[in-house]
Design a protein around this motif. Structure first.
Motif, PDB file in Angstrom:
ATOM      1  N   ARG A  93      60.683  64.005 101.571  1.00 51.21           N
ATOM      2  CA  ARG A  93      61.474  64.227 100.321  1.00 51.21           C
ATOM      3  C   ARG A  93      61.086  63.974  98.723  1.00 51.21           C
ATOM      4  N   PRO A 184      64.695  54.194 104.324  1.00 58.50           N
ATOM      5  CA  PRO A 184      64.997  53.340 105.913  1.00 58.50           C
ATOM      6  C   PRO A 184      66.570  54.317 106.102  1.00 58.50           C
ATOM      7  N   PRO A 185      66.920  54.880 107.349  1.00 59.29           N
ATOM      8  CA  PRO A 185      68.089  55.442 107.842  1.00 59.29           C
ATOM      9  C   PRO A 185      68.960  54.981 106.858  1.00 59.29           C
ATOM     10  N   VAL A 187      71.978  57.484 106.176  1.00 57.48           N
ATOM     11  CA  VAL A 187      73.252  58.253 106.424  1.00 57.48           C
ATOM     12  C   VAL A 187      74.676  58.182 107.048  1.00 57.48           C
ATOM     13  N   ALA A 205      66.079  58.969 112.506  1.00 58.17           N
ATOM     14  CA  ALA A 205      65.262  58.742 110.718  1.00 58.17           C
ATOM     15  C   ALA A 205      66.751  59.021 110.099  1.00 58.17           C
TER      16      ALA A 205
HETATM   17  N1  GLN Z   1      67.701  61.911 101.627  1.00 56.71           N
HETATM   18  C1  GLN Z   1      67.516  62.263 103.369  1.00 56.71           C
HETATM   19  C2  GLN Z   1      69.027  63.397 103.385  1.00 56.71           C
HETATM   20  O1  GLN Z   1      68.563  64.088 102.372  1.00 56.71           O
HETATM   21  C3  GLN Z   1      68.762  60.918 104.292  1.00 56.71           C
HETATM   22  C4  GLN Z   1      67.041  60.395 104.456  1.00 56.71           C
HETATM   23  C5  GLN Z   1      67.563  59.113 105.159  1.00 56.71           C
HETATM   24  O2  GLN Z   1      69.239  58.587 105.087  1.00 56.71           O
HETATM   25  N2  GLN Z   1      66.273  57.624 104.921  1.00 56.71           N
HETATM   26  O3  GLN Z   1      69.850  63.526 104.067  1.00 56.71           O
END
Ligand code: GLN
Ligand code: SAM
Length: 279
Positions: A93, A184-185, A187, A205
């Motif tokens: 991203r 890291p993940p 969400v 992820a």
């Molecule tokens: N930025 C991601 C999203 O748009 C999430 C990435 C993350 O969990 N590190 O969902």
């Protein structure tokens, strides 16, 4: 049908469906193997059946099946580097470029810093740092063998020397480092995210337990095991959890200096912890 006729037809369809016209061109270039100049020169020539078929198949996924362009193209750009991506590997991203920038800023003046990128995915962070600091010693890990395969290809494609290790968090990390960087993940399972993301990108992820914060607790509770006494920790963070994150930091690093930095949208995005860090 000529390239031009095909392009015009599909560009019109894109407009009708309120999708990006530019994607038609990018997919046509990718599937024909031509550069933009070559396409221009051949614009009035007949488009081969195979090229037309392949491009149409990808466009169908884009127009009607909500598939990310980056997966259909097979690549994206991150910090000026072209990187291969595929389903099963997170698409890097733009926000994460800020994480790279902050690490680079903080290691100015540090010779041959040892840097660990935890959960490297496509290799984006590690490769961008190595590209800009050739003397840095990069180790990049991931729990996903598939991601590491792509990351290795990306490293080879750019001739960048990064050590890749398959590891569940700190389980198989051999050395000690000056810098720990990670996206890291984060969400939370109950968060409503864009279906383009949730329907296409790898769950492991994206999602994390404890309202999206489990990786911060796990990483910060054990970071000292892999870091020298003087160290820097730089993490990408969710935008709305400053208080909870600050509490986790204070719990594991009560003496340390830390800051939460905003991204271009003025949302909290980067957590930097400095432990006796001098440059
Ligand atoms: N930025 C991601 C999203 O748009 C999430 C990435 C993350 O969990 N590190 O969902
Ligand atoms: N660093 C890449 C980027 O910024 O584009 C990918 C970041 S993605 C949000 C998180 C990455 O962490 C994924 O590649 C995922 O496979 C990896 N991951 C998830 N759980 C992990 C674990 N327990 N140990 C190591 N890596 C893990």
């Amino acid at each position: 049908m000529t390239y031009e006729e095909f392009y015009m037809e599909q560009a019109r369809l894109a407009e009708k469906l309120k999708k990006e016209k530019q994607v038609v061109k990018l997919l046509l270039l990718e599937k024909s193997g031509m550069t933009a100049t070559e396409l221009y020169i051949n614009y009035r020539k007949k488009i081969p059946v195979e090229v037309r078929k392949k491009t149409l198949a990808a466009l169908d996924e884009y127009f009607h099946h909500n598939k990310p362009v980056q997966y259909l193209l097979g690549y994206t750009y991150f910090y000026g580097l072209k990187l291969l991506v595929r389903p099963g590997v997170l698409i890097p991203r733009p926000e994460t470029e800020l994480l790279v920038e902050k690490v680079l800023e903080n290691i100015v003046g540090r010779k041959t810093p040892r840097i660990l990128d935890l959960g490297t995915g496509s290799g984006a962070i590690a490769l961008a740092i190595k590209k800009n600091r050739g003397d840095a010693l990069l180790t990049a890990t991931d729990i996903s063998a598939l991601a590491l395969g792509v990351a290795r290809k990306n490293a080879a494609m750019h001739g960048l020397d990064v050590e890749f290790i398959e590891s569940n968090l700190f389980a198989s990390i051999p050395g000690k480092y000056d810098v720990l960087v990670s996206n890291p993940p984060y969400v939370s399972r109950d968060e409503n995210i864009d279906p383009l993301v949730s329907e296409n990108e790898p769950e492991e992820a994206l999602y994390a337990g404890e309202g999206g914060l489990s990786f911060y607790r796990e990483i910060l509770s054990r970071a000292r095991e892999v870091l020298f006494d003087s160290n820097l920790i730089a993490l990408e963070i969710p935008e709305n959890k400053d208080e909870e994150l600050s509490a986790i930091v204070k719990n594991y690093f009560p003496e340390s200096e830390f800051a939460i930095l905003k991204d271009l949208n003025n949302l909290s995005r980067i957590l930097i912890i400095r432990n006796d860090w001098r440059i």
